[in-house]
Motif scaffolding. Sequence first.
Motif, PDB file in Angstrom:
ATOM      1  N   ILE A   1      11.211   2.500   7.975  1.00 35.71           N
ATOM      2  CA  ILE A   1      10.892   1.566   6.897  1.00 35.71           C
ATOM      3  C   ILE A   1      10.231   0.337   7.504  1.00 35.71           C
ATOM      4  CG2 ILE A   1      11.817   0.183   4.995  1.00 35.71           C
ATOM      5  CD1 ILE A   1      14.331   2.142   5.254  1.00 35.71           C
ATOM      6  N   ALA A   2       9.092  -0.039   6.956  1.00 35.75           N
ATOM      7  CA  ALA A   2       8.413  -1.272   7.347  1.00 35.75           C
ATOM      8  C   ALA A   2       8.583  -2.268   6.201  1.00 35.75           C
ATOM      9  CB  ALA A   2       6.941  -1.012   7.622  1.00 35.75           C
TER      10      ALA A   2
ATOM     11  N   MET B   1       1.506   5.644   5.697  1.00 39.98           N
ATOM     12  CA  MET B   1       2.247   4.537   5.105  1.00 39.98           C
ATOM     13  C   MET B   1       2.301   4.776   3.605  1.00 39.98           C
ATOM     14  SD  MET B   1       0.635   1.179   7.058  1.00 39.98           S
ATOM     15  CE  MET B   1      -1.080   1.709   7.158  1.00 39.98           C
ATOM     16  N   LEU B   2       3.485   4.827   3.047  1.00 40.66           N
ATOM     17  CA  LEU B   2       3.678   5.033   1.625  1.00 40.66           C
ATOM     18  C   LEU B   2       4.389   3.808   1.068  1.00 40.66           C
ATOM     19  CD1 LEU B   2       3.592   6.908  -0.880  1.00 40.66           C
ATOM     20  CD2 LEU B   2       5.812   7.798  -0.137  1.00 40.66           C
TER      21      LEU B   2
ATOM     22  N   PHE C   1       7.284  -0.240   3.075  1.00 43.76           N
ATOM     23  CA  PHE C   1       6.539   1.005   3.272  1.00 43.76           C
ATOM     24  C   PHE C   1       7.446   2.008   3.973  1.00 43.76           C
ATOM     25  CE2 PHE C   1       2.193  -1.257   4.207  1.00 43.76           C
ATOM     26  CZ  PHE C   1       2.086  -1.645   2.890  1.00 43.76           C
ATOM     27  N   LYS C   2       7.311   3.276   3.616  1.00 42.67           N
ATOM     28  CA  LYS C   2       7.867   4.361   4.424  1.00 42.67           C
ATOM     29  C   LYS C   2       6.766   4.735   5.407  1.00 42.67           C
ATOM     30  CE  LYS C   2      10.970   6.502   1.093  1.00 42.67           C
ATOM     31  NZ  LYS C   2      11.255   7.724   0.323  1.00 42.67           N
TER      32      LYS C   2
ATOM     33  N   GLY D   1       1.234   4.866  -8.054  1.00 40.66           N
ATOM     34  CA  GLY D   1       0.273   5.962  -7.968  1.00 40.66           C
ATOM     35  C   GLY D   1      -0.868   5.873  -8.974  1.00 40.66           C
ATOM     36  N   THR D   2      -0.974   4.769  -9.694  1.00 36.87           N
ATOM     37  CA  THR D   2      -2.068   4.611 -10.659  1.00 36.87           C
ATOM     38  C   THR D   2      -3.338   4.071 -10.012  1.00 36.87           C
ATOM     39  OG1 THR D   2      -1.211   2.459 -11.366  1.00 36.87           O
ATOM     40  CG2 THR D   2      -0.526   4.386 -12.641  1.00 36.87           C
ATOM     41  N   LEU D   3      -3.234   3.529  -8.819  1.00 39.03           N
ATOM     42  CA  LEU D   3      -4.380   3.187  -7.979  1.00 39.03           C
ATOM     43  C   LEU D   3      -4.206   3.938  -6.668  1.00 39.03           C
ATOM     44  CD1 LEU D   3      -5.028  -0.688  -8.250  1.00 39.03           C
ATOM     45  CD2 LEU D   3      -6.492   1.156  -9.070  1.00 39.03           C
ATOM     46  N   PRO D   4      -5.295   4.406  -6.064  1.00 34.33           N
ATOM     47  CA  PRO D   4      -5.159   5.140  -4.798  1.00 34.33           C
ATOM     48  C   PRO D   4      -4.733   4.222  -3.653  1.00 34.33           C
ATOM     49  CG  PRO D   4      -7.472   4.815  -5.340  1.00 34.33           C
ATOM     50  CD  PRO D   4      -6.681   4.316  -6.517  1.00 34.33           C
ATOM     51  N   ALA D   5      -4.028   4.805  -2.712  1.00 33.24           N
ATOM     52  CA  ALA D   5      -3.645   4.071  -1.497  1.00 33.24           C
ATOM     53  C   ALA D   5      -4.892   3.828  -0.658  1.00 33.24           C
ATOM     54  CB  ALA D   5      -2.620   4.881  -0.712  1.00 33.24           C
ATOM     55  N   PRO D   6      -4.903   2.780   0.167  1.00 28.34           N
ATOM     56  CA  PRO D   6      -6.038   2.556   1.057  1.00 28.34           C
ATOM     57  C   PRO D   6      -6.204   3.727   2.029  1.00 28.34           C
ATOM     58  CG  PRO D   6      -4.496   0.710   1.139  1.00 28.34           C
ATOM     59  CD  PRO D   6      -3.865   1.781   0.326  1.00 28.34           C
ATOM     60  N   SER D   7      -7.430   3.978   2.454  1.00 27.33           N
ATOM     61  CA  SER D   7      -7.695   5.110   3.342  1.00 27.33           C
ATOM     62  C   SER D   7      -6.971   4.985   4.684  1.00 27.33           C
ATOM     63  CB  SER D   7      -9.200   5.269   3.559  1.00 27.33           C
ATOM     64  OG  SER D   7      -9.757   4.098   4.128  1.00 27.33           O
ATOM     65  N   MET D   8      -6.609   3.764   5.095  1.00 21.39           N
ATOM     66  CA  MET D   8      -5.859   3.588   6.342  1.00 21.39           C
ATOM     67  C   MET D   8      -4.545   4.364   6.309  1.00 21.39           C
ATOM     68  SD  MET D   8      -5.374   2.551   9.368  1.00 21.39           S
ATOM     69  CE  MET D   8      -6.575   1.335   9.809  1.00 21.39           C
ATOM     70  N   SER D   9      -3.990   4.550   5.118  1.00 23.27           N
ATOM     71  CA  SER D   9      -2.710   5.267   5.024  1.00 23.27           C
ATOM     72  C   SER D   9      -2.857   6.762   5.289  1.00 23.27           C
ATOM     73  CB  SER D   9      -2.049   5.022   3.666  1.00 23.27           C
ATOM     74  OG  SER D   9      -2.824   5.581   2.627  1.00 23.27           O
TER      75      SER D   9
END
Length: 144
Positions: free
Chosen positions: A105-106, A31-32, A43-44, A18-26
């Motif tokens: 789960i992926a 996708m977590l 990924f969840k 969580g120190t960098l943001p997830a890509p906007s696609m998520s």
Amino acid sequence: MNPQQMSGLEIMQAMCAGTLPAPSMSETIPMLTEKVELGEVHFKVKADQRHLNPLGGVHGGFAATVLDSVTGCAVFSMLEAGIGYGTIDLNVKMCRPIPQNKELIAIGTIINISKNLGISEGQIVDEDGKLYAHATATCMIIRA
């Protein structure tokens, strides 16, 4: 630290922490990032009402997008700082319908990495290991 100075593994681990943001696609396809190791990512994922086809089932594009992401991230986890990648081939097999509103789960794992290509595989499974979709991917490694 500046992401341009971080390896793919460091970037993926920072997103997981969580120190960098997830890509906007998520935001479009939930996708977590749950686990990141060298050559393997988890990924969840969860399809919802935004991902339905005209028949009311989860669109195949949901699984294809998740598998493209998880296989690409497995390759990315192997790359040094400043090196990029892009999918050049994705082969997806749908094994059973993706359920709506069920956490899955992926898993993406590296098969082979060379100077110019990364080959990986991915699967979407439930908590019992039941397989919903499988893919293999080839990524071009982009050295600026």
